[in-house]
Design a protein around this motif. Structure first.
Motif, PDB file in Angstrom:
ATOM      1  N   TYR A 107     -72.722 -29.722   2.568  1.00  0.00           N
ATOM      2  CA  TYR A 107     -72.241 -28.400   2.968  1.00  0.00           C
ATOM      3  C   TYR A 107     -73.313 -27.343   2.731  1.00  0.00           C
ATOM      4  O   TYR A 107     -73.244 -26.575   1.783  1.00  0.00           O
ATOM      5  CB  TYR A 107     -70.976 -28.038   2.191  1.00  0.00           C
ATOM      6  N   THR A 111     -76.532 -27.359   7.890  1.00  0.00           N
ATOM      7  CA  THR A 111     -75.627 -28.230   8.630  1.00  0.00           C
ATOM      8  C   THR A 111     -74.473 -27.452   9.259  1.00  0.00           C
ATOM      9  O   THR A 111     -73.596 -28.030   9.890  1.00  0.00           O
ATOM     10  CB  THR A 111     -75.040 -29.327   7.716  1.00  0.00           C
ATOM     11  N   PHE A 112     -74.472 -26.147   9.070  1.00  0.00           N
ATOM     12  CA  PHE A 112     -73.374 -25.328   9.572  1.00  0.00           C
ATOM     13  C   PHE A 112     -73.679 -24.819  10.971  1.00  0.00           C
ATOM     14  O   PHE A 112     -74.708 -24.190  11.201  1.00  0.00           O
ATOM     15  CB  PHE A 112     -73.134 -24.153   8.627  1.00  0.00           C
ATOM     16  N   ASN A 118     -66.849 -18.225  13.666  1.00  0.00           N
ATOM     17  CA  ASN A 118     -67.319 -18.180  12.282  1.00  0.00           C
ATOM     18  C   ASN A 118     -68.591 -17.359  12.078  1.00  0.00           C
ATOM     19  O   ASN A 118     -69.121 -17.307  10.966  1.00  0.00           O
ATOM     20  CB  ASN A 118     -67.545 -19.609  11.767  1.00  0.00           C
ATOM     21  N   VAL A 145     -56.834 -24.518   8.108  1.00  0.00           N
ATOM     22  CA  VAL A 145     -57.512 -25.649   7.465  1.00  0.00           C
ATOM     23  C   VAL A 145     -58.581 -26.242   8.367  1.00  0.00           C
ATOM     24  O   VAL A 145     -58.473 -26.215   9.585  1.00  0.00           O
ATOM     25  CB  VAL A 145     -56.550 -26.798   7.086  1.00  0.00           C
ATOM     26  N   LEU A 147     -61.662 -25.361   8.959  1.00  0.00           N
ATOM     27  CA  LEU A 147     -62.490 -24.492   9.795  1.00  0.00           C
ATOM     28  C   LEU A 147     -63.817 -24.119   9.139  1.00  0.00           C
ATOM     29  O   LEU A 147     -64.587 -23.350   9.692  1.00  0.00           O
ATOM     30  CB  LEU A 147     -61.722 -23.221  10.170  1.00  0.00           C
ATOM     31  N   GLY A 148     -64.081 -24.631   7.956  1.00  0.00           N
ATOM     32  CA  GLY A 148     -65.403 -24.417   7.377  1.00  0.00           C
ATOM     33  C   GLY A 148     -65.470 -23.442   6.212  1.00  0.00           C
ATOM     34  O   GLY A 148     -66.560 -23.053   5.808  1.00  0.00           O
ATOM     35  N   THR A 150     -64.635 -23.979   2.971  1.00  0.00           N
ATOM     36  CA  THR A 150     -65.226 -24.655   1.822  1.00  0.00           C
ATOM     37  C   THR A 150     -66.715 -24.918   2.067  1.00  0.00           C
ATOM     38  O   THR A 150     -67.544 -24.728   1.181  1.00  0.00           O
ATOM     39  CB  THR A 150     -64.477 -25.971   1.551  1.00  0.00           C
ATOM     40  N   HIS A 151     -67.020 -25.311   3.273  1.00  0.00           N
ATOM     41  CA  HIS A 151     -68.408 -25.572   3.641  1.00  0.00           C
ATOM     42  C   HIS A 151     -69.282 -24.331   3.367  1.00  0.00           C
ATOM     43  O   HIS A 151     -70.323 -24.419   2.716  1.00  0.00           O
ATOM     44  CB  HIS A 151     -68.456 -25.969   5.123  1.00  0.00           C
ATOM     45  N   ILE A 276     -71.015 -28.703  17.329  1.00  0.00           N
ATOM     46  CA  ILE A 276     -70.775 -29.334  16.023  1.00  0.00           C
ATOM     47  C   ILE A 276     -70.864 -30.853  16.149  1.00  0.00           C
ATOM     48  O   ILE A 276     -71.508 -31.527  15.347  1.00  0.00           O
ATOM     49  CB  ILE A 276     -69.396 -28.908  15.459  1.00  0.00           C
ATOM     50  N   GLU A 308     -64.413 -34.121  13.327  1.00  0.00           N
ATOM     51  CA  GLU A 308     -65.309 -35.083  12.683  1.00  0.00           C
ATOM     52  C   GLU A 308     -64.644 -36.447  12.568  1.00  0.00           C
ATOM     53  O   GLU A 308     -65.277 -37.480  12.768  1.00  0.00           O
ATOM     54  CB  GLU A 308     -65.687 -34.603  11.281  1.00  0.00           C
TER      55      GLU A 308
HETATM   56  P1  ADP Z   1     -61.739 -25.536   5.218  1.00  0.00           P
HETATM   57  O1  ADP Z   1     -62.216 -25.355   3.817  1.00  0.00           O
HETATM   58  O2  ADP Z   1     -61.733 -24.253   6.007  1.00  0.00           O
HETATM   59  O3  ADP Z   1     -60.422 -26.242   5.286  1.00  0.00           O
HETATM   60  P2  ADP Z   1     -64.011 -27.267   5.420  1.00  0.00           P
HETATM   61  O4  ADP Z   1     -65.074 -26.347   4.972  1.00  0.00           O
HETATM   62  O5  ADP Z   1     -63.542 -28.287   4.457  1.00  0.00           O
HETATM   63  O6  ADP Z   1     -62.764 -26.457   5.981  1.00  0.00           O
HETATM   64  O7  ADP Z   1     -64.507 -27.966   6.765  1.00  0.00           O
HETATM   65  C1  ADP Z   1     -63.948 -29.170   7.258  1.00  0.00           C
HETATM   66  C2  ADP Z   1     -65.045 -30.041   7.775  1.00  0.00           C
HETATM   67  O8  ADP Z   1     -65.611 -29.464   8.927  1.00  0.00           O
HETATM   68  C3  ADP Z   1     -66.186 -30.222   6.795  1.00  0.00           C
HETATM   69  O9  ADP Z   1     -66.643 -31.538   6.857  1.00  0.00           O
HETATM   70  C4  ADP Z   1     -67.243 -29.268   7.285  1.00  0.00           C
HETATM   71  O10 ADP Z   1     -68.539 -29.722   6.985  1.00  0.00           O
HETATM   72  C5  ADP Z   1     -67.013 -29.263   8.772  1.00  0.00           C
HETATM   73  N1  ADP Z   1     -67.335 -27.968   9.362  1.00  0.00           N
HETATM   74  C6  ADP Z   1     -66.580 -26.862   9.352  1.00  0.00           C
HETATM   75  N2  ADP Z   1     -67.174 -25.858  10.015  1.00  0.00           N
HETATM   76  C7  ADP Z   1     -68.345 -26.334  10.446  1.00  0.00           C
HETATM   77  C8  ADP Z   1     -69.414 -25.761  11.200  1.00  0.00           C
HETATM   78  N3  ADP Z   1     -69.388 -24.504  11.643  1.00  0.00           N
HETATM   79  N4  ADP Z   1     -70.481 -26.554  11.455  1.00  0.00           N
HETATM   80  C9  ADP Z   1     -70.522 -27.840  11.029  1.00  0.00           C
HETATM   81  N5  ADP Z   1     -69.548 -28.430  10.328  1.00  0.00           N
HETATM   82  C10 ADP Z   1     -68.463 -27.693  10.031  1.00  0.00           C
END
Ligand code: ADP
Ligand code: MG
Length: 439
Positions: A107, A111-112, A118, A145, A147-148, A150-151, A276, A308
């Motif tokens: 994360y 990789t984002f 976003n 949920v 949507l990134g 935590t990432h 993505i 994913e």
């Molecule tokens: P949330 O916390 O909003 O529920 P997460 O951060 O856990 O979501 O993201 C879920 C998955 O999607 C993770 O594996 C994350 O790496 C991936 N992901 C989310 N947004 C992106 C992005 N903009 N680019 C690449 N991967 C993303």
């Protein structure tokens, strides 16, 4: 000899580790073949003894022909928190790399993928990572949920560590915070708890909607927040909705969260979803044609985690069948995501009943003609789900909703689709209902 040592360490360590271990150490004297080195903490001492001392002996022998013995002494500095910490057995300060291990290595900002939903959150995250505590404090991400959120949080942590390897960073979910707090009361270790949480440069608390209903935890978090905030430490929070929409969240917390910046993350549009998938496929070394990426991105429209998951599924399916990844293979692989039996068993009535249960409505109202919002939206959601989850025709769905026209169903479907993209609460509610129905 020290210069020589520095050079050989520089060759074998990465930049940040070199800075962390070698630059922090100071050679004091070389007497009777004893090289005395001063290091800042027991942690450094341990690391040197375990990993780096061998090199000293080796290089020392090469240069002097004598056996040099390194001795490490810890730099005494009376106000180091580390000492206090050790005395009280509070936190074990983690070595640099395991500190990083608390953050998910995947994360990062690299990789984002940045897209419409976003962009703003990403920009705010970067600003905060580069200049923690100085701009948006707290930074608050909200949205559905997967949507990134935590990432991005972890990405801030990584970036800050890259800039300041010594920064103290703590990532927790709100549940961990609550558990730690409760345990600290039971074990009478409140002081340790406070040390742990109030002594960081960056505190990341994920999914604070789970603070709802936890009075004591909220109280404690309020004080944690104040201490950090007043010390200019950065706080980053996430939730599935805005603070003022979290039930039973104390007013004073809501108002403090508003001191900083709240940014929402909305579901990615098709283009972003494709981007993505492409990035993910590249990083896994997968060769996937563009039209197949588009196809997969078209199948999964709201949640990046599911997106994913779909890719993993397609990949596994291709491996199992020793077949290249193509659109028709992807179609086969993803068909089984929604087993036919489930699709057949799903009925409009089941959906209506579930929606009624969720919103505490009765079936008559749901199928009726009342135009109050508290009924209209659930009704439209039920129509939307009937369209999505069953094979019934539009007129048939209309008929099952007290004899409505098929254009009403189309309108409802469009309306909810649009709400899912713009309103994280609706998005969450619909996905919760869907999950219950499909489980
Ligand atoms: P949330 O916390 O909003 O529920 P997460 O951060 O856990 O979501 O993201 C879920 C998955 O999607 C993770 O594996 C994350 O790496 C991936 N992901 C989310 N947004 C992106 C992005 N903009 N680019 C690449 N991967 C993303
Ligand atoms: Mg999350």
């Amino acid at each position: 000899i020290w210069k020589e040592l520095e050079n050989s360490y520089r060759a074998i360590l990465t930049g940040p580790s070199f800075n962390a271990w070698i630059e922090q150490a100071k050679p004091l004297s070389l007497e009777n073949n004893i090289l005395t080195i001063e290091v800042p903490s027991t942690l450094h001492k341990d690391y040197w003894e375990k990993n780096l001392a061998g090199k000293i002996v080796e290089t020392g022998f090469k240069l002097t022909g004598e056996e040099i013995t390194p001795v490490f002494i810890i730099h005494s500095d009376d106000n180091t928190t580390e000492k206090k910490v050790e005395k009280n057995h509070v936190t074990h300060i983690l070595p640099k790399n395991s500190k990083k291990a608390l953050l998910n290595a995947k994360y990062t900002f690299d990789t984002f993928v940045i897209g419409k939903g976003n962009q703003m959150a990403h920009a705010a995250a970067l600003v905060v990572a580069e200049d923690p505590g100085a701009t948006y404090n707290p930074l608050f991400f909200y949205g559905g949920v997967g949507l990134g959120k935590t990432h991005l949080m972890h990405a801030i942590g990584h970036q800050m560590l890259a800039n300041q390897p010594d920064a103290k960073i703590k990532y927790v979910t709100s549940e961990t915070f609550a558990n730690d707090f409760i345990n600290s009361i039971q074990n009478r270790t409140s002081e340790a708890f406070r040390q742990e949480y109030r002594n960081v440069d960056l505190l990341l608390v994920d999914d604070i909607q789970f603070f709802a209903d936890k009075e004591g935890t909220q109280e404690e978090f309020f004080h944690t927040f104040n201490t950090l905030y007043n010390d200019g430490r950065q706080i980053v929070l996430t939730s599935d909705r805005l603070p003022n929409e979290i039930p039973k969240l104390q007013e004073r917390l809501i108002s403090r969260f508003a001191w900083g910046l709240s940014v929402d993350i909305t579901p990615p549009d098709l283009e972003t979803r494709i981007a993505i998938l492409r990035k993910k496929a590249n990083s896994e070394g997968l060769e996937i044609p563009d039209d197949t990426l588009s196809y997969i991105a078209g199948q999964i429209d709201s949640n990046i985690r599911e997106l994913e998951g779909a890719l993993v599924r397609v990949q596994a399916y291709a491996t199992m069948n020793s077949h290249d990844i193509t659109t028709s293979l992807a179609a086969d692989a993803l068909k089984s995501l929604k087993p036919a039996s489930q699709k057949n068993q799903m009925t409009i009535l089941l959906i209506q009943e579930e929606v009624c249960k969720f919103y505490h409505l009765n079936l008559k109202d749901l199928k009726g003609k009342k135009r109050v919002k508290s009924i209209v939206v659930p009704r439209q959601i039920a129509m939307y789900l009937s369209r999505e989850l069953t094979d019934n025709s539009l007129p048939k769905i209309g008929a099952e909703f007290g004899g409505k026209d098929h254009t009403t169903v189309i309108h409802a479907h469009e309306k909810i689709q649009q709400l899912i993209e713009t309103d994280p609460i609706i998005q969450k509610e619909v996905s919760d209902i869907k999950n219950t129905l499909l489980s």
